[in-house]
Design a protein around this motif. Structure first.
Motif, PDB file in Angstrom:
ATOM      1  N   PHE A   9     -29.724  70.800  14.860  1.00  0.00           N
ATOM      2  CA  PHE A   9     -29.517  69.511  14.176  1.00  0.00           C
ATOM      3  C   PHE A   9     -30.777  68.646  14.193  1.00  0.00           C
ATOM      4  O   PHE A   9     -31.545  68.675  15.144  1.00  0.00           O
ATOM      5  N   CYS A  10     -30.944  67.884  13.102  1.00  0.00           N
ATOM      6  CA  CYS A  10     -32.041  66.914  12.994  1.00  0.00           C
ATOM      7  C   CYS A  10     -31.474  65.642  12.387  1.00  0.00           C
ATOM      8  O   CYS A  10     -30.421  65.666  11.750  1.00  0.00           O
ATOM      9  N   VAL A  11     -32.192  64.535  12.533  1.00  0.00           N
ATOM     10  CA  VAL A  11     -31.732  63.283  11.924  1.00  0.00           C
ATOM     11  C   VAL A  11     -31.690  63.451  10.406  1.00  0.00           C
ATOM     12  O   VAL A  11     -30.751  63.028   9.744  1.00  0.00           O
ATOM     13  N   LYS A  13     -33.525  66.176   7.001  1.00  0.00           N
ATOM     14  CA  LYS A  13     -34.274  67.416   6.751  1.00  0.00           C
ATOM     15  C   LYS A  13     -35.642  67.061   6.158  1.00  0.00           C
ATOM     16  O   LYS A  13     -35.723  66.386   5.123  1.00  0.00           O
ATOM     17  N   CYS A  14     -36.697  67.522   6.778  1.00  0.00           N
ATOM     18  CA  CYS A  14     -38.050  67.270   6.257  1.00  0.00           C
ATOM     19  C   CYS A  14     -38.305  68.149   5.025  1.00  0.00           C
ATOM     20  O   CYS A  14     -37.811  69.275   4.960  1.00  0.00           O
ATOM     21  N   ARG A  15     -39.103  67.640   4.126  1.00  0.00           N
ATOM     22  CA  ARG A  15     -39.276  68.328   2.844  1.00  0.00           C
ATOM     23  C   ARG A  15     -39.898  69.723   2.942  1.00  0.00           C
ATOM     24  O   ARG A  15     -39.646  70.569   2.107  1.00  0.00           O
ATOM     25  N   TYR A  16     -40.738  69.920   3.931  1.00  0.00           N
ATOM     26  CA  TYR A  16     -41.465  71.196   4.012  1.00  0.00           C
ATOM     27  C   TYR A  16     -40.766  72.204   4.915  1.00  0.00           C
ATOM     28  O   TYR A  16     -41.213  73.329   5.083  1.00  0.00           O
ATOM     29  N   CYS A  17     -39.606  71.818   5.491  1.00  0.00           N
ATOM     30  CA  CYS A  17     -39.047  72.599   6.601  1.00  0.00           C
ATOM     31  C   CYS A  17     -38.200  73.777   6.129  1.00  0.00           C
ATOM     32  O   CYS A  17     -37.266  73.605   5.335  1.00  0.00           O
ATOM     33  N   ASP A  18     -38.498  74.964   6.652  1.00  0.00           N
ATOM     34  CA  ASP A  18     -37.647  76.121   6.373  1.00  0.00           C
ATOM     35  C   ASP A  18     -37.001  76.658   7.657  1.00  0.00           C
ATOM     36  O   ASP A  18     -36.544  77.792   7.705  1.00  0.00           O
ATOM     37  N   ASN A  20     -34.075  76.805  10.644  1.00  0.00           N
ATOM     38  CA  ASN A  20     -32.610  76.754  10.563  1.00  0.00           C
ATOM     39  C   ASN A  20     -32.151  75.417  11.154  1.00  0.00           C
ATOM     40  O   ASN A  20     -31.728  75.331  12.301  1.00  0.00           O
ATOM     41  N   SER A  21     -32.271  74.365  10.337  1.00  0.00           N
ATOM     42  CA  SER A  21     -31.945  73.025  10.826  1.00  0.00           C
ATOM     43  C   SER A  21     -31.135  72.286   9.769  1.00  0.00           C
ATOM     44  O   SER A  21     -31.307  72.504   8.569  1.00  0.00           O
ATOM     45  N   TYR A  22     -30.257  71.386  10.240  1.00  0.00           N
ATOM     46  CA  TYR A  22     -29.308  70.700   9.361  1.00  0.00           C
ATOM     47  C   TYR A  22     -29.283  69.220   9.710  1.00  0.00           C
ATOM     48  O   TYR A  22     -29.245  68.866  10.901  1.00  0.00           O
ATOM     49  N   GLY A  56     -35.762  73.923  17.831  1.00  0.00           N
ATOM     50  CA  GLY A  56     -34.801  73.501  16.808  1.00  0.00           C
ATOM     51  C   GLY A  56     -35.364  73.593  15.414  1.00  0.00           C
ATOM     52  O   GLY A  56     -36.308  74.338  15.174  1.00  0.00           O
ATOM     53  N   GLY A  57     -34.769  72.738  14.592  1.00  0.00           N
ATOM     54  CA  GLY A  57     -33.989  71.537  14.896  1.00  0.00           C
ATOM     55  C   GLY A  57     -34.717  70.567  15.842  1.00  0.00           C
ATOM     56  O   GLY A  57     -35.921  70.646  16.022  1.00  0.00           O
ATOM     57  N   THR A  58     -33.910  69.707  16.417  1.00  0.00           N
ATOM     58  CA  THR A  58     -34.453  68.649  17.268  1.00  0.00           C
ATOM     59  C   THR A  58     -33.670  68.571  18.574  1.00  0.00           C
ATOM     60  O   THR A  58     -32.654  67.868  18.642  1.00  0.00           O
ATOM     61  N   ALA A  91     -39.322  68.010  20.750  1.00  0.00           N
ATOM     62  CA  ALA A  91     -38.787  66.654  20.581  1.00  0.00           C
ATOM     63  C   ALA A  91     -39.384  66.038  19.334  1.00  0.00           C
ATOM     64  O   ALA A  91     -40.491  66.401  18.917  1.00  0.00           O
ATOM     65  N   ASN A  92     -38.631  65.103  18.750  1.00  0.00           N
ATOM     66  CA  ASN A  92     -39.178  64.321  17.641  1.00  0.00           C
ATOM     67  C   ASN A  92     -39.279  62.860  18.050  1.00  0.00           C
ATOM     68  O   ASN A  92     -38.477  62.375  18.860  1.00  0.00           O
ATOM     69  N   PRO A  93     -40.264  62.164  17.486  1.00  0.00           N
ATOM     70  CA  PRO A  93     -40.552  60.800  17.959  1.00  0.00           C
ATOM     71  C   PRO A  93     -39.377  59.839  17.871  1.00  0.00           C
ATOM     72  O   PRO A  93     -39.227  58.967  18.729  1.00  0.00           O
ATOM     73  N   ASP A 128     -40.641  63.052   4.121  1.00  0.00           N
ATOM     74  CA  ASP A 128     -39.260  62.663   4.487  1.00  0.00           C
ATOM     75  C   ASP A 128     -39.057  62.669   5.999  1.00  0.00           C
ATOM     76  O   ASP A 128     -37.951  62.951   6.489  1.00  0.00           O
ATOM     77  N   ARG A 129     -40.100  62.388   6.752  1.00  0.00           N
ATOM     78  CA  ARG A 129     -39.938  62.223   8.191  1.00  0.00           C
ATOM     79  C   ARG A 129     -39.339  60.847   8.436  1.00  0.00           C
ATOM     80  O   ARG A 129     -39.587  59.920   7.672  1.00  0.00           O
ATOM     81  N   VAL A 130     -38.538  60.700   9.488  1.00  0.00           N
ATOM     82  CA  VAL A 130     -37.807  59.449   9.671  1.00  0.00           C
ATOM     83  C   VAL A 130     -38.439  58.546  10.727  1.00  0.00           C
ATOM     84  O   VAL A 130     -37.859  57.545  11.112  1.00  0.00           O
TER      85      VAL A 130
HETATM   86  S1  SF4 Z   1     -37.577  67.690  12.392  1.00  0.00           S
HETATM   87 FE1  SF4 Z   1     -38.468  69.755  12.505  1.00  0.00          FE
HETATM   88  S2  SF4 Z   1     -36.750  71.176  12.420  1.00  0.00           S
HETATM   89 FE2  SF4 Z   1     -35.986  69.144  11.789  1.00  0.00          FE
HETATM   90  S3  SF4 Z   1     -36.107  69.197   9.564  1.00  0.00           S
HETATM   91 FE3  SF4 Z   1     -38.013  68.280  10.296  1.00  0.00          FE
HETATM   92  S4  SF4 Z   1     -39.461  69.999  10.529  1.00  0.00           S
HETATM   93 FE4  SF4 Z   1     -37.394  70.861  10.326  1.00  0.00          FE
END
Ligand code: SF4
Length: 387
Positions: A9-11, A13-18, A20-22, A56-58, A91-93, A128-130
């Protein structure tokens, strides 16, 4: 044996990400953690892994309580706290705060990898990073305040049309934070991502390959000058700070993957779990193995995969005894002529011991820049065999 645990799971989905994250909507993270522990109970009892990687994911999207539950449960099952020499959490910021960082370290995490990706607000928005650049700095400090001695920072270069100076500024600011490790990736256009779709309809222009090459070379030089040695295509470490878990992948050592879409590799068998979290949970809670596919690789494929991973390591390359042991093939018999050609073209070299006996094979400085071309020439014809 290494252990990989996937949090899908992520907050958003980033535009470039392939990966397995939702994007997290209604999913129940607590239930997912229970599913992970249930799969762990059926597959990794007393595994005593050498390295652990929560990816992840995150993973930092878990609450401190969920993180504690996961880490305590994993340790009860596989005993990682007494066996592992490295326990990494991605981890993500936006979600790495003091409480999460503290829960991670108290649970046994001793290395945190933070996805900065860029320190430019407009670039983060375009991906599309949050989070903001300031969030990244705060997250880094949270990890340090919690006592994490080994921190990796992920960055992406080759944002199209960007003044290279902005990238070099990002790099300099990352150096100032004094992480132990940096991962610097070129922006990739993987099939199926939002970014690739935008590019395909002409709404996003990829950076010129010559500019990408210059950025890659300058990034290596700047990192080396700041004390970060390049030990893989995208990985840079202060002395003794290489990622042991990632080295296990690149050295083709065995690992177990737990979680939705997680892959594993053991004695030539590659295994992958069901990708969608709801399918994975349904399988686990109904007592089934959540495996999606399990394949015995052919000897030629094992040899090729080991070359593909090992040649990414510019200093050590591929150990020949290991290559022979895992594939059952002698590379000089299978690819003798090709090896001679590549040596003549100054693309590969053998490292020898004092008696002149070849110990390992690696790409030369020139070959390292042409890795894809070299690997094309090693490609096997034989397909994977399903078991
Ligand atoms: S935070 Fe990482 S895993 Fe999640 S959508 Fe963005 S690039 Fe993909």
């Amino acid at each position: 044996m290494s252990l990989y645990v996937h949090i899908p799971f992520c907050v958003s989905k980033c535009r470039y990400c392939d990966f397995n994250s939702y994007a997290l909507r209604e999913q129940d993270i607590g239930r997912h953690v229970d599913a992970l522990l249930k799969e762990a109970e059926s597959r990794i009892i007393e595994l005593n892994p050498q390295t652990v990687f929560l990816g992840g994911g995150t993973p930092s999207i878990l609450s401190p309580k969920q993180l504690k539950h996961l880490l305590d449960g994993l340790d009860d099952i596989c005993g990682f706290r007494s066996s592992a020499v490295e326990v990494t959490m991605e981890a993500n910021p936006e979600s790495l705060d003091d409480a999460t960082a503290a829960a991670a370290t108290q649970g046994g995490v001793d290395r945190i990898s933070i996805g900065f990706q860029s320190l430019q607000a407009d670039v983060l928005r375009a991906y599309d990073r949050v989070h903001s650049p300031e969030d990244s700095i705060r997250a880094f400090r949270a990890a340090r305040n919690a006592g994490v001695k080994r921190i990796n920072v992920d960055l992406i270069f080759a944002y199209p049309g960007q003044n290279p100076k902005q990238w070099y500024q990002d790099l300099a600011r990352a150096h100032e934070l004094e992480p132990e490790h940096l991962s610097c990736y070129e922006l990739a256009y993987e099939p199926g991502t939002a970014l690739t779709r935008l590019k395909d309809v002409g709404r996003w222009q990829a950076e010129d390959p010559d500019v990408c090459f210059d950025l890659f070379m300058n990034t290596r030089a700047l990192n080396e000058a700041a004390g970060f040695s390049a030990y893989e295509v995208s990985a840079f470490a202060k002395p003794g700070e290489q990622s042991l878990h990632n080295l296990a992948y690149w050295r083709n050592l065995d690992y177990v993957g737990i979680g939705a879409g997680a892959a594993g590799w053991h004695e030539g068998v590659r295994r992958q779990n069901l990708a969608r979290p709801e399918n994975y949970e349904a399988a686990v809670f109904s007592g089934q193995d959540p495996v999606h596919e399990s394949e015995q690789s052919s000897q030629e494929t094992i040899l090729f995969d080991a070359l593909m991973m090992g040649l990414r390591l510019p200093k050590e390359g591929v150990l020949l005894t290991r290559l022979k042991r895992i594939s059952g093939l002698d590379i000089s018999q299978v690819h003798g002529e090709l090896l001679k050609d590549l040596q003549k073209e100054n693309l590969i070299e053998f490292l020898c011991d004092a008696s002149g006996r070849a110990q390992s094979l690696r790409a030369t400085e020139r070959g390292f820049l042409l890795l894809d071309d070299i690997l094309q020439r090693f490609l096997p014809d034989s397909p994977m065999l399903s078991v």
